[in-house]
Scaffold this motif. Structure first.
Motif, PDB file in Angstrom:
ATOM      1  N   GLY A  14      43.352  41.653  15.778  1.00 12.08           N
ATOM      2  CA  GLY A  14      44.458  40.719  15.629  1.00 12.08           C
ATOM      3  C   GLY A  14      44.239  39.739  14.491  1.00 12.08           C
ATOM      4  N   ILE A  15      45.311  39.082  14.110  1.00 10.54           N
ATOM      5  CA  ILE A  15      45.245  38.135  12.997  1.00 10.54           C
ATOM      6  C   ILE A  15      44.381  36.913  13.334  1.00 10.54           C
ATOM      7  CG2 ILE A  15      47.339  36.867  13.616  1.00 10.54           C
ATOM      8  CD1 ILE A  15      47.944  36.886  10.530  1.00 10.54           C
ATOM      9  N   ASN A  16      44.313  36.521  14.599  1.00  8.21           N
ATOM     10  CA  ASN A  16      43.559  35.334  15.010  1.00  8.21           C
ATOM     11  C   ASN A  16      42.218  35.652  15.639  1.00  8.21           C
ATOM     12  OD1 ASN A  16      45.531  33.416  14.224  1.00  8.21           O
ATOM     13  ND2 ASN A  16      46.729  33.964  16.027  1.00  8.21           N
ATOM     14  N   THR A  17      41.708  36.842  15.448  1.00  3.39           N
ATOM     15  CA  THR A  17      40.494  37.233  16.155  1.00  3.39           C
ATOM     16  C   THR A  17      39.249  36.478  15.712  1.00  3.39           C
ATOM     17  OG1 THR A  17      40.194  39.104  14.677  1.00  3.39           O
ATOM     18  CG2 THR A  17      41.320  39.522  16.745  1.00  3.39           C
ATOM     19  N   ASP A  18      39.304  35.827  14.572  1.00  4.14           N
ATOM     20  CA  ASP A  18      38.157  35.011  14.167  1.00  4.14           C
ATOM     21  C   ASP A  18      37.980  33.816  15.096  1.00  4.14           C
ATOM     22  OD1 ASP A  18      37.423  36.598  12.016  1.00  4.14           O
ATOM     23  OD2 ASP A  18      38.716  35.512  10.618  1.00  4.14           O
ATOM     24  N   TYR A  19      39.029  33.485  15.840  1.00  9.51           N
ATOM     25  CA  TYR A  19      39.006  32.324  16.719  1.00  9.51           C
ATOM     26  C   TYR A  19      38.958  32.700  18.194  1.00  9.51           C
ATOM     27  CZ  TYR A  19      40.514  30.531  12.273  1.00  9.51           C
ATOM     28  OH  TYR A  19      40.581  30.258  10.945  1.00  9.51           O
ATOM     29  N   ILE A  20      38.843  33.996  18.476  1.00  3.89           N
ATOM     30  CA  ILE A  20      38.793  34.471  19.852  1.00  3.89           C
ATOM     31  C   ILE A  20      37.358  34.843  20.192  1.00  3.89           C
ATOM     32  CG2 ILE A  20      39.565  36.297  21.420  1.00  3.89           C
ATOM     33  CD1 ILE A  20      42.168  36.377  19.846  1.00  3.89           C
ATOM     34  N   THR A  21      36.909  34.432  21.347  1.00  2.00           N
ATOM     35  CA  THR A  21      35.541  34.735  21.772  1.00  2.00           C
ATOM     36  C   THR A  21      35.542  35.894  22.768  1.00  2.00           C
ATOM     37  OG1 THR A  21      35.663  33.207  23.633  1.00  2.00           O
ATOM     38  CG2 THR A  21      34.871  32.309  21.525  1.00  2.00           C
ATOM     39  N   ASP A  22      34.373  36.501  22.923  1.00  2.00           N
ATOM     40  CA  ASP A  22      34.228  37.557  23.919  1.00  2.00           C
ATOM     41  C   ASP A  22      34.596  37.017  25.306  1.00  2.00           C
ATOM     42  OD1 ASP A  22      33.332  39.546  22.129  1.00  2.00           O
ATOM     43  OD2 ASP A  22      31.273  38.813  22.267  1.00  2.00           O
ATOM     44  N   TYR A  23      34.146  35.807  25.596  1.00  2.00           N
ATOM     45  CA  TYR A  23      34.420  35.190  26.898  1.00  2.00           C
ATOM     46  C   TYR A  23      35.918  35.145  27.171  1.00  2.00           C
ATOM     47  CZ  TYR A  23      34.714  31.740  30.624  1.00  2.00           C
ATOM     48  OH  TYR A  23      34.996  31.096  31.806  1.00  2.00           O
ATOM     49  N   ARG A  24      36.674  34.720  26.185  1.00  2.00           N
ATOM     50  CA  ARG A  24      38.127  34.624  26.359  1.00  2.00           C
ATOM     51  C   ARG A  24      38.742  35.988  26.633  1.00  2.00           C
ATOM     52  NH1 ARG A  24      42.662  33.026  22.154  1.00  2.00           N
ATOM     53  NH2 ARG A  24      44.408  33.387  23.535  1.00  2.00           N
ATOM     54  N   VAL A  25      38.241  37.019  25.971  1.00  2.00           N
ATOM     55  CA  VAL A  25      38.796  38.355  26.168  1.00  2.00           C
ATOM     56  C   VAL A  25      38.509  38.844  27.578  1.00  2.00           C
ATOM     57  CG1 VAL A  25      38.731  40.767  25.416  1.00  2.00           C
ATOM     58  CG2 VAL A  25      38.711  38.938  23.720  1.00  2.00           C
ATOM     59  N   TYR A  26      37.245  38.755  28.023  1.00  2.00           N
ATOM     60  CA  TYR A  26      36.956  39.322  29.341  1.00  2.00           C
ATOM     61  C   TYR A  26      37.445  38.454  30.490  1.00  2.00           C
ATOM     62  CZ  TYR A  26      32.339  36.831  29.695  1.00  2.00           C
ATOM     63  OH  TYR A  26      31.319  35.927  29.757  1.00  2.00           O
ATOM     64  N   ARG A  27      37.667  37.192  30.288  1.00  2.00           N
ATOM     65  CA  ARG A  27      38.173  36.336  31.365  1.00  2.00           C
ATOM     66  C   ARG A  27      39.693  36.193  31.335  1.00  2.00           C
ATOM     67  NH1 ARG A  27      35.772  36.068  35.576  1.00  2.00           N
ATOM     68  NH2 ARG A  27      36.775  34.120  36.065  1.00  2.00           N
ATOM     69  N   ASP A  28      40.311  36.158  30.142  1.00  2.00           N
ATOM     70  CA  ASP A  28      41.739  35.856  30.043  1.00  2.00           C
ATOM     71  C   ASP A  28      42.612  37.048  29.664  1.00  2.00           C
ATOM     72  OD1 ASP A  28      40.997  33.248  30.597  1.00  2.00           O
ATOM     73  OD2 ASP A  28      41.066  32.608  28.506  1.00  2.00           O
ATOM     74  N   SER A  29      42.089  37.978  28.890  1.00  2.00           N
ATOM     75  CA  SER A  29      42.923  39.070  28.407  1.00  2.00           C
ATOM     76  C   SER A  29      42.996  40.240  29.380  1.00  2.00           C
ATOM     77  CB  SER A  29      42.424  39.558  27.045  1.00  2.00           C
ATOM     78  OG  SER A  29      42.547  38.527  26.085  1.00  2.00           O
ATOM     79  N   PHE A  30      41.874  40.574  29.981  1.00  2.00           N
ATOM     80  CA  PHE A  30      41.874  41.674  30.943  1.00  2.00           C
ATOM     81  C   PHE A  30      42.543  41.206  32.232  1.00  2.00           C
ATOM     82  CE2 PHE A  30      38.736  43.609  28.202  1.00  2.00           C
ATOM     83  CZ  PHE A  30      38.931  44.970  28.399  1.00  2.00           C
ATOM     84  N   ASP A  31      43.350  42.072  32.819  1.00  2.00           N
ATOM     85  CA  ASP A  31      44.023  41.751  34.063  1.00  2.00           C
ATOM     86  C   ASP A  31      43.761  42.852  35.061  1.00  2.00           C
ATOM     87  OD1 ASP A  31      45.610  40.440  35.908  1.00  2.00           O
ATOM     88  OD2 ASP A  31      47.459  41.356  35.164  1.00  2.00           O
ATOM     89  N   PRO A  32      42.961  42.647  36.078  1.00  2.00           N
ATOM     90  CA  PRO A  32      42.251  41.411  36.408  1.00  2.00           C
ATOM     91  C   PRO A  32      41.065  41.194  35.466  1.00  2.00           C
ATOM     92  CG  PRO A  32      41.625  43.155  37.923  1.00  2.00           C
ATOM     93  CD  PRO A  32      42.685  43.711  37.033  1.00  2.00           C
ATOM     94  N   PRO A  33      40.578  39.961  35.416  1.00  2.00           N
ATOM     95  CA  PRO A  33      39.413  39.666  34.575  1.00  2.00           C
ATOM     96  C   PRO A  33      38.229  40.547  34.952  1.00  2.00           C
ATOM     97  CG  PRO A  33      40.382  37.642  35.406  1.00  2.00           C
ATOM     98  CD  PRO A  33      41.066  38.771  36.126  1.00  2.00           C
ATOM     99  N   ILE A  34      37.384  40.820  33.965  1.00  2.00           N
ATOM    100  CA  ILE A  34      36.190  41.630  34.211  1.00  2.00           C
ATOM    101  C   ILE A  34      34.952  40.777  33.981  1.00  2.00           C
ATOM    102  CG2 ILE A  34      37.329  43.810  33.636  1.00  2.00           C
ATOM    103  CD1 ILE A  34      36.036  43.668  30.860  1.00  2.00           C
ATOM    104  N   SER A  35      33.820  41.264  34.423  1.00  2.00           N
ATOM    105  CA  SER A  35      32.575  40.520  34.253  1.00  2.00           C
ATOM    106  C   SER A  35      32.048  40.690  32.830  1.00  2.00           C
ATOM    107  CB  SER A  35      31.522  41.009  35.242  1.00  2.00           C
ATOM    108  OG  SER A  35      31.099  42.313  34.890  1.00  2.00           O
ATOM    109  N   GLU A  36      31.129  39.816  32.483  1.00  2.00           N
ATOM    110  CA  GLU A  36      30.506  39.905  31.155  1.00  2.00           C
ATOM    111  C   GLU A  36      29.773  41.231  30.989  1.00  2.00           C
ATOM    112  OE1 GLU A  36      27.338  37.477  28.311  1.00  2.00           O
ATOM    113  OE2 GLU A  36      27.665  36.812  30.376  1.00  2.00           O
ATOM    114  N   GLY A  37      29.088  41.690  32.028  1.00  2.00           N
ATOM    115  CA  GLY A  37      28.360  42.950  31.968  1.00  2.00           C
ATOM    116  C   GLY A  37      29.282  44.141  31.746  1.00  2.00           C
ATOM    117  N   THR A  38      30.396  44.162  32.465  1.00  2.00           N
ATOM    118  CA  THR A  38      31.373  45.241  32.291  1.00  2.00           C
ATOM    119  C   THR A  38      31.958  45.202  30.885  1.00  2.00           C
ATOM    120  OG1 THR A  38      31.904  45.207  34.643  1.00  2.00           O
ATOM    121  CG2 THR A  38      33.542  46.206  33.181  1.00  2.00           C
TER     122      THR A  38
END
Length: 126
Positions: free
Chosen positions: A80-104
């Motif tokens: 994405g255009i804003n991916t320089d400002y997105i963290t892994d944490y945000r993706v696995y907690r906010d983007s995945f539905d339902p959220p997934i764990s850090e290990g997954t």
């Protein structure tokens, strides 16, 4: 994914860095270089622009061959255009539905990166 699981930590790190570098290059070409021809001044610019488009299509095609969860992760985190400002944490907690764990998340990301490295010719399938 037996081949991906047998690699040493150093090899994994090198693959991750290589693929992340290509995805960064993709973002540069996709979002920072004008596609409407405003800055084209010469045939060299046209050739360069076509190389950039070809590279972007190659990346997009490789990503489209990934399984759904891997494809989603790569698009959300790296394309994405804003991916320089997105963290892994945000993706696995906010983007995945339902959220997934850090290990997954780490496992899905590794499989996606390894698959992309094979599809893009960075590494050979082992």
């Amino acid at each position: 994914m037996k081949g991906a699981d047998t690699l040493h930590k150093g090899e994994r790190k090198a693959i991750l860095q290589s693929v992340e570098s290509l995805l960064e290059k993709y973002r540069l070409f996709k979002y920072l270089i004008p596609e409407d021809g405003q800055s084209i001044r010469s045939n060299h610019d046209i050739e360069s622009l076509e190389k950039h488009r070809t590279f972007c299509r190659k990346i997009e095609q490789a990503v489209s061959q990934l399984p759904d969860r891997e494809q989603f992760l790569i698009k959300e985190r790296y394309l994405g255009i804003n991916t320089d400002y997105i963290t892994d944490y945000r993706v696995y907690r906010d983007s995945f539905d339902p959220p997934i764990s850090e290990g997954t998340y780490t496992k899905i990301r590794w499989r996606a990166m390894y698959s992309l490295s094979v599809l893009l010719g960075i590494t050979e399938y082992q």
